[in-house]
Design a protein around this motif. Sequence first.
Motif, short mmCIF file in Angstrom:
data_model
loop_
_atom_site.label_atom_id
_atom_site.label_comp_id
_atom_site.label_asym_id
_atom_site.label_seq_id
_atom_site.Cartn_x
_atom_site.Cartn_y
_atom_site.Cartn_z
N GLU A 23 0.83 -1.21 0.00
CA GLU A 23 0.00 0.00 0.00
C GLU A 23 0.86 1.26 0.00
N HIS A 24 1.96 1.21 0.74
CA HIS A 24 2.90 2.34 0.79
C HIS A 24 3.47 2.62 -0.60
N LEU A 25 3.87 1.57 -1.32
CA LEU A 25 4.43 1.75 -2.66
C LEU A 25 3.37 2.27 -3.63
N GLU A 26 2.13 1.84 -3.48
CA GLU A 26 1.03 2.39 -4.30
C GLU A 26 0.86 3.88 -4.03
N PHE A 27 0.92 4.27 -2.75
CA PHE A 27 0.81 5.68 -2.37
C PHE A 27 1.94 6.50 -3.02
N LEU A 28 3.16 5.98 -2.95
CA LEU A 28 4.30 6.70 -3.55
C LEU A 28 4.11 6.83 -5.06
N ASN A 29 3.73 5.76 -5.72
CA ASN A 29 3.53 5.82 -7.17
C ASN A 29 2.41 6.77 -7.56
N ALA A 30 1.35 6.81 -6.77
CA ALA A 30 0.23 7.71 -7.06
C ALA A 30 0.59 9.17 -6.84
N ASN A 31 1.66 9.41 -6.08
CA ASN A 31 2.07 10.78 -5.74
C ASN A 31 3.50 11.08 -6.18
N ALA A 36 10.83 13.67 -5.00
CA ALA A 36 12.03 13.74 -5.84
C ALA A 36 12.77 12.41 -5.84
N PHE A 37 12.92 11.83 -4.67
CA PHE A 37 13.54 10.51 -4.53
C PHE A 37 13.30 9.99 -3.12
N GLY A 38 13.55 8.72 -2.92
CA GLY A 38 13.37 8.15 -1.59
C GLY A 38 13.70 6.68 -1.57
N GLY A 39 13.69 6.13 -0.37
CA GLY A 39 13.95 4.71 -0.19
C GLY A 39 14.09 4.37 1.27
N PRO A 40 14.21 3.07 1.56
CA PRO A 40 14.29 2.64 2.95
C PRO A 40 15.69 2.86 3.55
N ILE A 41 15.70 3.05 4.87
CA ILE A 41 16.94 3.02 5.65
C ILE A 41 17.14 1.57 6.04
N LEU A 42 18.35 1.08 5.88
CA LEU A 42 18.63 -0.34 6.14
C LEU A 42 19.37 -0.55 7.46
N THR A 43 19.28 -1.76 7.95
CA THR A 43 20.10 -2.16 9.09
C THR A 43 21.56 -2.10 8.65
N GLU A 44 22.46 -2.09 9.61
CA GLU A 44 23.88 -1.95 9.29
C GLU A 44 24.38 -3.04 8.36
N ASP A 45 23.84 -4.25 8.47
CA ASP A 45 24.27 -5.33 7.58
C ASP A 45 23.46 -5.39 6.29
N GLY A 46 22.50 -4.47 6.13
CA GLY A 46 21.71 -4.40 4.90
C GLY A 46 20.63 -5.45 4.79
N SER A 47 20.38 -6.19 5.85
CA SER A 47 19.42 -7.29 5.76
C SER A 47 17.97 -6.90 6.04
N GLY A 48 17.75 -5.72 6.59
CA GLY A 48 16.38 -5.33 6.92
C GLY A 48 16.17 -3.83 6.78
N MET A 49 14.91 -3.42 6.83
CA MET A 49 14.55 -2.01 6.71
C MET A 49 14.13 -1.49 8.08
N VAL A 50 14.62 -0.29 8.43
CA VAL A 50 14.35 0.26 9.76
C VAL A 50 13.86 1.71 9.71
N GLY A 51 13.55 2.20 8.52
CA GLY A 51 13.07 3.57 8.38
C GLY A 51 12.99 3.93 6.91
#
Length: 96
Positions: A23-31, A36-51
């Motif tokens: 749903e979040h990705l649909e919201f971003l695409n609709a708007n 301008a740009f964006g993306g997730p903040i990752l854990t230090e090892d890159g294995s998960g999203m934290v923001g």
Amino acid sequence: MLFVVLKKDKPDHQKVRADVRPEHLEFLNANKDKIAFGGPILTEDGSGMVGSILTVEAESAAEAKAFLENDPFAKAGLFESVEVVPWKWVFKNPAA
């Protein structure tokens, strides 16, 4: 004006993020005209999203915040904190 938005997830909310992400990705695409740009903040090892980091086009910080309140992630209570700051894109700006 551009605003950089730094959103940090609440601890132990990975399932909320995963469940609401489509749903979040649909919201971003609709708007996409407001982002301008964006993306997730990752854990230090890159294995998960934290923001998330987004750069939003708006007339004011209040307008940017109002727009962000409609994000399904925000509606689901995912974020521990949200910071909105004005920003000027200088280096590697494709519009410059």
